[in-house]
Design an enzyme around this catalytic site. Structure first.
Site, PDB file in Angstrom:
ATOM      1  N   LYS A 173       6.488  -6.005 -14.598  1.00 16.00           N
ATOM      2  CA  LYS A 173       7.677  -6.536 -13.914  1.00 16.00           C
ATOM      3  C   LYS A 173       8.058  -5.614 -12.759  1.00 16.00           C
ATOM      4  CE  LYS A 173      12.137  -6.170 -14.413  1.00 16.00           C
ATOM      5  NZ  LYS A 173      12.595  -6.333 -13.024  1.00 16.00           N
ATOM      6  N   GLY A 210      12.770  -7.474 -18.219  1.00 15.34           N
ATOM      7  CA  GLY A 210      12.347  -6.091 -18.489  1.00 15.34           C
ATOM      8  C   GLY A 210      12.571  -5.737 -19.948  1.00 15.34           C
ATOM      9  N   GLU A 248       9.119   7.917 -15.731  1.00 12.36           N
ATOM     10  CA  GLU A 248       9.265   8.644 -14.458  1.00 12.36           C
ATOM     11  C   GLU A 248      10.653   8.298 -13.937  1.00 12.36           C
ATOM     12  OE1 GLU A 248       7.066  10.691 -13.314  1.00 12.36           O
ATOM     13  OE2 GLU A 248       5.329  10.168 -14.529  1.00 12.36           O
ATOM     14  N   CYS A 282      12.257   9.230  -4.879  1.00  9.38           N
ATOM     15  CA  CYS A 282      12.673  10.123  -5.966  1.00  9.38           C
ATOM     16  C   CYS A 282      12.341  11.577  -5.659  1.00  9.38           C
ATOM     17  CB  CYS A 282      12.012   9.681  -7.263  1.00  9.38           C
ATOM     18  SG  CYS A 282      10.232   9.516  -7.100  1.00  9.38           S
ATOM     19  N   GLU A 383      22.412  12.064  -8.661  1.00  7.22           N
ATOM     20  CA  GLU A 383      21.429  11.450  -7.770  1.00  7.22           C
ATOM     21  C   GLU A 383      22.104  10.373  -6.912  1.00  7.22           C
ATOM     22  OE1 GLU A 383      18.458   8.726  -9.376  1.00  7.22           O
ATOM     23  OE2 GLU A 383      16.933   9.769  -8.192  1.00  7.22           O
TER      24      GLU A 383
HETATM   25  P1  NDP Z   1      16.391   0.964 -12.366  1.00  4.25           P
HETATM   26  O1  NDP Z   1      16.290   1.880 -13.529  1.00  4.25           O
HETATM   27  O2  NDP Z   1      17.641   0.216 -12.157  1.00  4.25           O
HETATM   28  O3  NDP Z   1      15.248  -0.140 -12.451  1.00  4.25           O
HETATM   29  C1  NDP Z   1      13.882   0.149 -12.538  1.00  4.25           C
HETATM   30  C2  NDP Z   1      13.160  -1.045 -13.129  1.00  4.25           C
HETATM   31  O4  NDP Z   1      13.581  -1.234 -14.473  1.00  4.25           O
HETATM   32  C3  NDP Z   1      13.461  -2.355 -12.407  1.00  4.25           C
HETATM   33  O5  NDP Z   1      12.309  -3.173 -12.427  1.00  4.25           O
HETATM   34  C4  NDP Z   1      14.567  -2.916 -13.259  1.00  4.25           C
HETATM   35  O6  NDP Z   1      14.689  -4.292 -13.085  1.00  4.25           O
HETATM   36  C5  NDP Z   1      14.066  -2.546 -14.640  1.00  4.25           C
HETATM   37  N1  NDP Z   1      15.086  -2.515 -15.693  1.00  4.25           N
HETATM   38  C6  NDP Z   1      16.432  -2.378 -15.573  1.00  4.25           C
HETATM   39  N2  NDP Z   1      17.002  -2.426 -16.800  1.00  4.25           N
HETATM   40  C7  NDP Z   1      16.005  -2.577 -17.715  1.00  4.25           C
HETATM   41  C8  NDP Z   1      15.959  -2.683 -19.141  1.00  4.25           C
HETATM   42  N3  NDP Z   1      17.052  -2.660 -19.889  1.00  4.25           N
HETATM   43  N4  NDP Z   1      14.760  -2.826 -19.743  1.00  4.25           N
HETATM   44  C9  NDP Z   1      13.636  -2.855 -19.004  1.00  4.25           C
HETATM   45  N5  NDP Z   1      13.613  -2.790 -17.650  1.00  4.25           N
HETATM   46  C10 NDP Z   1      14.774  -2.623 -17.011  1.00  4.25           C
HETATM   47  O7  NDP Z   1      15.988   1.813 -11.091  1.00  4.25           O
HETATM   48  P2  NDP Z   1      16.007   1.352  -9.586  1.00  4.25           P
HETATM   49  O8  NDP Z   1      15.165   0.133  -9.398  1.00  4.25           O
HETATM   50  O9  NDP Z   1      17.423   1.337  -9.120  1.00  4.25           O
HETATM   51  O10 NDP Z   1      15.203   2.552  -8.891  1.00  4.25           O
HETATM   52  C11 NDP Z   1      15.797   3.725  -8.492  1.00  4.25           C
HETATM   53  C12 NDP Z   1      15.578   4.812  -9.514  1.00  4.25           C
HETATM   54  O11 NDP Z   1      14.199   5.030  -9.738  1.00  4.25           O
HETATM   55  C13 NDP Z   1      16.126   6.146  -9.029  1.00  4.25           C
HETATM   56  O12 NDP Z   1      16.811   6.774 -10.064  1.00  4.25           O
HETATM   57  C14 NDP Z   1      14.868   6.926  -8.707  1.00  4.25           C
HETATM   58  O13 NDP Z   1      15.020   8.312  -8.788  1.00  4.25           O
HETATM   59  C15 NDP Z   1      13.903   6.418  -9.727  1.00  4.25           C
HETATM   60  N6  NDP Z   1      12.546   6.669  -9.293  1.00  4.25           N
HETATM   61  C16 NDP Z   1      11.792   7.620  -9.956  1.00  4.25           C
HETATM   62  C17 NDP Z   1      10.513   7.927  -9.534  1.00  4.25           C
HETATM   63  C18 NDP Z   1       9.660   8.925 -10.268  1.00  4.25           C
HETATM   64  O14 NDP Z   1       8.464   8.901 -10.069  1.00  4.25           O
HETATM   65  N7  NDP Z   1      10.211   9.777 -11.105  1.00  4.25           N
HETATM   66  C19 NDP Z   1       9.926   7.274  -8.351  1.00  4.25           C
HETATM   67  C20 NDP Z   1      10.793   6.294  -7.747  1.00  4.25           C
HETATM   68  C21 NDP Z   1      12.053   6.019  -8.207  1.00  4.25           C
HETATM   69  P3  NDP Z   1      15.730  -4.884 -11.998  1.00  4.25           P
HETATM   70  O15 NDP Z   1      15.572  -4.151 -10.722  1.00  4.25           O
HETATM   71  O16 NDP Z   1      15.277  -6.261 -11.890  1.00  4.25           O
HETATM   72  O17 NDP Z   1      17.070  -4.696 -12.608  1.00  4.25           O
END
Ligand code: NDP
Length: 480
Positions: A173, A210, A248, A282, A383
């Site tokens: 997803k 998700g 991550e 990130c 963050e």
């Molecule tokens: P989110 O945690 O909001 O979402 C990440 C993914 O998880 C999306 O596909 C989201 O879907 C999905 N998701 C949300 N809730 C659930 C759940 N309960 N169960 C399963 N899946 C779920 O992060 P963001 O998309 O806002 O991304 C930004 C974040 O990602 C920042 O904190 C950043 O630091 C981190 N990041 C970390 C990296 C690393 O390598 N450590 C690299 C890049 C980013 P949907 O968007 O549809 O809600």
């Protein structure tokens, strides 16, 4: 424009026929719909993946490698189409999509297509016991991959490529905010001859689609990149089922600058490490600590360079800062700038929204630099994930190391110095999964990637990813 789920090699509508609007960050307008998939869609995707698993897991490494490399080549030959889709969906400069996001997604498939042919397992001769042990590295079955919106195809493929290279089948997803390139990927996989069901892409909300992937009892592992709060929730759901987890998560990375560094190189790289992709990486160095002897000079030079960054429509040539990904994210970032000022921070530049002619409803923001009075203020601890950095001076190595480590996160750190002993001392003491010295975001895909503390659990990259997506089984044979 309607995005559809990609299940069993076919594009299909969600079973409930529910849809979510997809916004273009550059003009704030709805330009399409994506499926609001439910648990039922995840179940159909799971069944397709499970049906494909037996045959895919028995496919030779050469065949898997050939298909992955073909996907890579097709992404390269469709570079323009994918780059334009990524930019329209995410708001990032087209130049970045063309030079980083899509090439890197292609490289992920090529890298793991090659890596799988070199992935070996160990054997141990038990001398004196007349026995030999060998380890099988077997694919897990059906695995789940969930990725965020900031580097949409780049991070999506970073998970999918090693998962399928290792012989698993995937239910994936992408972020609901940036579905487009994941949608187009299905076509490429079909053209490359990826068997039906090996990769299934379900679009929708994290909290429904998700959640259904994470909670599915027969999806054996979850590779997740996203926010720390979401990661903690996923861990809670998955742990009682003993799923393998790779998380991550967020970061609040220090950028430590000593007076003996190569100043010009440091300055231009620091502008990039602060604001690339509108600061929505990130790995961005969002806390800048500068040795006090060069602090005033740095402050003045840095602010001058940041003011020169051109904010504009992401497809316009020569712009460096595009649109933020969504209205709600823009509001979150702006509220942090307000918090920074309320905490007695000094806004040295930026922080205002920008109206671009013809695209007045787009989510544009001037990159902001906040001079903070203490490393403990919220803008220095939490963050923000946008075009905002903090700066402050330090006097000693001990002091800066303490401040660098005094956050809940531990993803990456950047260090600028030409003193080799100091480099070795600080690198070993920084609480981070990745330390860059005199550079930033230089990546070799063989190296382990991931964070410590609230930045995550596990490592991706190279053989680490192939180990994650396989289960080790030891076989012990006595021959006497
Ligand atoms: P989110 O945690 O909001 O979402 C990440 C993914 O998880 C999306 O596909 C989201 O879907 C999905 N998701 C949300 N809730 C659930 C759940 N309960 N169960 C399963 N899946 C779920 O992060 P963001 O998309 O806002 O991304 C930004 C974040 O990602 C920042 O904190 C950043 O630091 C981190 N990041 C970390 C990296 C690393 O390598 N450590 C690299 C890049 C980013 P949907 O968007 O549809 O809600």
């Amino acid at each position: 424009m309607k995005v559809q789920n990609y299940i069993n090699g076919q594009y299909v509508d969600p079973i409930n026929d529910e849809w979510i609007d997809n916004y273009c960050p550059a003009n704030g307008e709805v330009y399409g719909q994506i499926p609001n998939s439910s648990q039922d869609d995840v179940e159909v995707a799971y069944i397709a993946a499970k049906s494909a698993f037996l045959s895919w897991s028995q496919t030779t490494f050469e065949e898997r490698s050939r298909i992955l490399i073909k996907i890579s080549e097709l992404l390269e030959s469709n570079l323009d189409r994918f780059a334009e889709a990524e930019t329209k969906d995410n708001g990032k400069p087209l130049s970045l999509s063309r030079s980083v996001d899509i090439p890197r997604a292609a490289q992920n498939f090529r890298f793991f297509g090659n890596a799988i042919t070199q992935f070996a397992s160990e054997s141990h001769e038990s001398v004196g016991q007349h026995a030999i042990n060998y380890t099988l590295r077997q694919p897990l079955g059906v695995v789940g991959c969930i990725s965020p919106w900031n580097l949409p195809l780049y991070l999506f493929t970073w998970k999918i490529a090693p998962a399928i290279a290792a012989g698993n089948c995937v239910v994936a997803k992408p972020s609901e905010v940036t579905p487009m390139t994941a949608y187009l990927l299905g076509e490429i996989c079909n053209e490359a001859g990826l068997p039906q069901g090996v990769l299934n892409i379900v679009h929708g909300l994290g909290t429904t689609a998700g959640q259904a992937i994470v909670a599915h009892p027969d999806i054996k592992a979850i590779s997740f990149t996203g926010g720390t709060a979401t990661g903690a929730h996923i861990a809670k759901v998955a742990a009682p089922m003993f799923k393998k987890l790779s998380l991550e998560l967020g970061g609040k990375n220090p950028n430590i600058i000593f007076a003996d560094c190569d100043y010009d190189d440091m300055l231009s790289t620091t502008v990039r490490s602060s604001f690339a992709n509108q600061g929505q990486i990130c790995l961005c160095g969002s806390r800048i600590f500068v040795e006090s002897t060069i602090y005033d000079k740095f402050k003045s030079d840095f602010v001058q360079k940041v003011k020169q960054l051109k904010v504009g429509h992401p497809s316009e040539q020569g712009i460096q800062i595009g649109a933020l990904v969504s209205k709600s994210h823009l509001e979150k970032v702006m509220s942090y700038i307000k918090t920074g000022i309320e905490e007695n921070g000094k806004l040295l530049c930026g922080g205002n929204t920008v109206e671009i002619k013809g695209y007045e409803n787009g989510y544009y923001l001037e990159p902001a630099v906040i001079e903070v009075p203490s490393d403990e203020c919220r803008v220095n601890q939490e963050e923000i994930f946008g075009p905002v950095v903090t700066i402050m001076p330090f006097n000693t190595e001990e002091e800066v190391l303490k401040m660098a480590n005094k956050v809940k996160y531990g993803l990456s750190a950047t260090l600028w110095t030409n003193d080799i002993k100091r480099t070795l001392r600080i690198s070993s003491k920084l609480q981070a999964g990745i330390v860059w010295v005199n550079t930033w975001m230089m990546r070799d895909l063989r190296t382990p990637f991931g964070g410590v503390k609230a930045s995550g659990v596990g490592r991706e990259g190279g053989f680490e990813a192939l180990r994650f997506f396989t289960e080790a089984k030891n076989v012990c044979i006595k021959y006497d």
